[in-house]
Every structure is written in structure tokens, then in C-alpha cells.
Enzyme design. Structure first.
Site: not given
Length: 390
Positions: A137, A191, A194, A197, A217, A244, A247, A251
Site C-alpha cells: 500500500d 455485485c 446491488c 454501497c 469521500c 469512513c 460503503c 456490502c
């Protein structure tokens, strides 16, 4: 060595090291590189300029490791049992805030990177001539895109990776290798129709399926952004002070996830529902001590306390029982050394503008010299922030 047998051995070692899944992709141009370029062009990355600088290397892993042939994508779950991280006051004393799930335990960067290096050492033990590079990351590698090119998962409509077994709450690490392996078939997407999110995003940052405007965001605004949180979005922060989960909590695939087997990633008790009042008073040294070894350090002290005073304003506006304690904390924050904190504290007092708060703001106006803070004080005294309209 037979590549299929070698890949099987690497997968077993990855699981032994604490990874929950491992995928293998054939190196080449990064999947979705064109969409990433368009996303940058539209400015949806906000102030994350490092993504612009990394664009070429993210698109072409051969610029990161010459001769790369294989890309390992390793997923490490951080899922924990418990109620969703809703941005609401939990029960109990104090004025409570919310830290994103992924940041409640130890800093994942060191944990994931260390185990990736262990996995790379294992590969070199099997193939001494192998060259590889690990990233967790922090490097110029499109981890999610490569993950979606393997059996690990697929790209969800919230732009994160989704796994049928792990849900969405997992970290990704990548190893670039210059040896061939047995490559995965790309997994299916599940997905369907749906859109939970998309509907759950508090700020409309998910402007459409698979397209995120980071500038709206709350994770970006409370972690990456070093400046002011836009006034119109501040009421939507709620009690969130770092990250946050809206979303991800929406799920349905997270219903099937098991708790992480990596103990260090389990939530620390003090990060489950932290009291906002002492956090608003943190010095630089106090912030460094309180969040030592935590991803929260990414926000910086000033950015984090900015988030805290915004959350205090939102809580004070909705909970009369907490109002006096909130006003006292915000009054102290108006004397903070950081103009960023003072400006947001003035806005927050505007959210709870009642009698004494008005007198406090008037006093601040008479002694404050920073133009940004004075502008926030003026708006608060005008009452334009009370309803959170900005």
C-alpha cells in the site's frame, strides 16, 4: 521446478504466514490503466499528487521491476466481530467518536510488508535466482486492479476489492517476481444489481458505480486531506474522526467474513469508541504517544484534531445532553496553536450556537489574527452554520 507445484507451495506458505488469500497474475500492462488515467484527468484524486507521479509505473510494472513476469497478490483480513462502525454515539459516558475499522488495530503496513518479505524469502529459497519486490500500500503498484485479475476477488461498485470469502475488509500486498508461475483465471463478479454501497455513501462520493470522487469521500477528507474540510460536507462527517466505513458496512458480502487470525490487527479497546474531549486536547507529542504504531498517525496531529472538533460540533448539535461538555472542549480548541484546528472549532461552535457559545465566539473575534479563523467566526456568529448548510 514445475510452476504448478511451485505456485501451490507458495500459496501454502502465504496461508501459513497469515494471509487469507493469494492470487497470481501474469505481468503486463496493469488492468484498468486507462480508467485510472481518466480518473486522474478528472481530478478525482484530490490532493493525492503522488498518484500522478506514479502513473507510469502503476500502468507498467516492468518499470518497478525489470523483467517482471508474475504478480502475487496477497490478502490479509482485518475483519473483526461486532456492530457496524456507524457514525453514531455509542452507549456509555463521554462524547464518543468513530475510527474506521481498518485503523483500530496496529499499523498494517509493517505487518503486511514483513510477511510479504517472508514470502519472498520463501520463493528465493525455492528458486535462488528469483528477483522480487514487495509493496504494501505504499508503492507504485495497482494492488486492487491486479487483485481483480486473480482469484482473490472482483472490483466492487465502491471501487474496492470484494471477495466471496473475505468480504471487503482486508489489506492487500503485492510481490513482483521475475519468474513464471501458474496463473489464476480471473474470478467472476458477484455485485449484480446491488447498489447498497452507492446508496450508503453519506456524501455522494460514489458518483456512479465504479467511480469515486475522492474529494467528497470522508476517508480522504479525514485522512489524506491536509486542508479544510469543505463546509457543506462537515455535517456529514458525523462522529467520524478517521476514515469512513459506510460503503463497506453496506456490502452484503461482509456477512460471510470470519474474524482476522492476525492478532495485531484486532481492534485496540481504546480505539473502539474513543472519547472526543481528550482527543481534542492532544499535543503533537500526545498524539504521537496515543496512536503509536497505528494507521491514525497518517492524518497528522493537526488533521486529526481538526476531525475531532468537527465531530464534536456534530455531536453537540444533535445531543443536548452532551452540549455543555462539547462547548467547553471547543472553547479550549479555539486556543489551539493550529489555525486549521481553530477554524474548524469556530465552525463547530456555530453548530451548537447557544448563549455562551456566542459570547465565546465574540471574544475570539476580538483577539484572533488569522483571516481564515476570523472568517469562520463571522459565519458562525451569523448563524449560517447552525443547521450545517455551510
Amino acid at each position: 521446478m514445475d510452476v504448478r507445484l511451485l505456485t501451490q507451495k507458495i500459496r501454502r506458505e502465504a496461508l501459513r504466514l497469515g494471509f487469507s488469500e493469494m492470487g497470481v497474475a501474469r505481468a503486463g500492462d496493469a488492468p484498468g490503466a486507462g480508467r485510472f488515467r481518466a480518473w486522474l484527468r478528472d481530478g478525482f484524486h484530490g490532493g493525492m499528487r503522488y498518484l500522478e507521479r506514479q502513473e507510469g509505473r502503476r500502468a507498467n510494472p516492468g518499470l518497478v521491476l525489470a523483467g517482471v513476469r508474475s504478480i502475487l497478490v496477497a490478502a490479509m483480513s482485518y475483519h473483526s466481530d461486532g456492530a457496524p462502525a456507524a457514525a453514531q454515539q455509542p452507549e456509555g459516558e463521554g462524547v464518543r467518536g468513530v475510527i474506521g475499522r481498518y485503523a483500530r488495530g496496529a499499523d498494517y503496513h509493517a505487518i503486511v510488508k514483513g510477511r510479504l518479505e517472508g514470502l519472498l524469502a520463501f520463493v528465493r529459497g525455492e528458486v535462488p535466482s528469483a528477483r522480487g519486490v514487495c509493496h504494501a500500500d505504499t508503492g507504485p503498484v495497482a494492488e486492487k486492479a491486479w487483485g481483480a485479475a486473480t482469484s482473490v476477488g472482483w472490483t466492487g461498485k465502491h471501487t474496492g476489492l470484494v471477495s466471496r470469502r473475505l468480504g471487503t475488509r482486508f489489506f492487500l500486498g503485492v510481490i513482483l517476481l521475475d519468474i513464471p508461475l501458474d496463473y489464476d483465471d480471473k474470478g467472476k463478479e458477484f455485485c449484480g444489481t446491488c447498489r447498497r454501497c452507492l446508496d450508503a455513501c453519506p456524501t455522494g462520493a460514489l458518483v456512479q458505480a465504479y467511480r469515486l470522487d475522492a474529494r467528497r469521500c470522508l476517508s480522504y477528507l479525514t485522512i489524506e486531506s491536509r486542508g479544510e474540510i469543505p463546509r457543506g460536507l462537515r455535517p456529514l462527517v458525523g462522529a467520524r474522526i478517521f476514515g469512513c466505513d459506510a460503503c463497506q458496512d453496506a456490502c452484503p458480502w461482509n456477512r460471510f467474513a470470519a474474524a482476522t487470525p492476525v492478532g495485531a490487527l484486532a481492534p485496540r479497546a481504546e480505539n473502539l469508541a474513543p472519547d472526543l474531549v481528550p482527543l481534542a486536547r492532544l499535543s503533537r507529542e500526545g498524539f504521537a504517544r496515543r496512536f503509536a504504531g497505528s494507521p491514525v498517525l497518517r492524518a497528522t496531529r493537526d488533521g486529526f484534531v481538526r476531525n475531532v472538533v468537527v465531530a464534536l460540533g456534530n455531536v453537540g448539535a444533535s445531543d443536548e445532553g452532551a452540549r455543555d461538555e462539547v462547548v467547553q472542549a471547543l472553547e479550549a480548541a479555539l486556543g489551539d496553536y493550529s489555525p486549521l484546528v481553530r477554524a474548524h472549532a469556530a465552525w463547530a461552535l456555530g453548530r451548537v450556537l447557544r448563549g455562551r457559545a456566542c459570547a465565546i465566539l465574540t471574544s475570539v473575534r476580538d483577539r484572533e489574527s488569522d483571516e481564515g479563523v476570523l472568517a469562520e467566526v463571522a459565519r458562525a456568529l451569523d448563524g449560517r452554520e447552525e443547521a450545517g448548510t455551510g
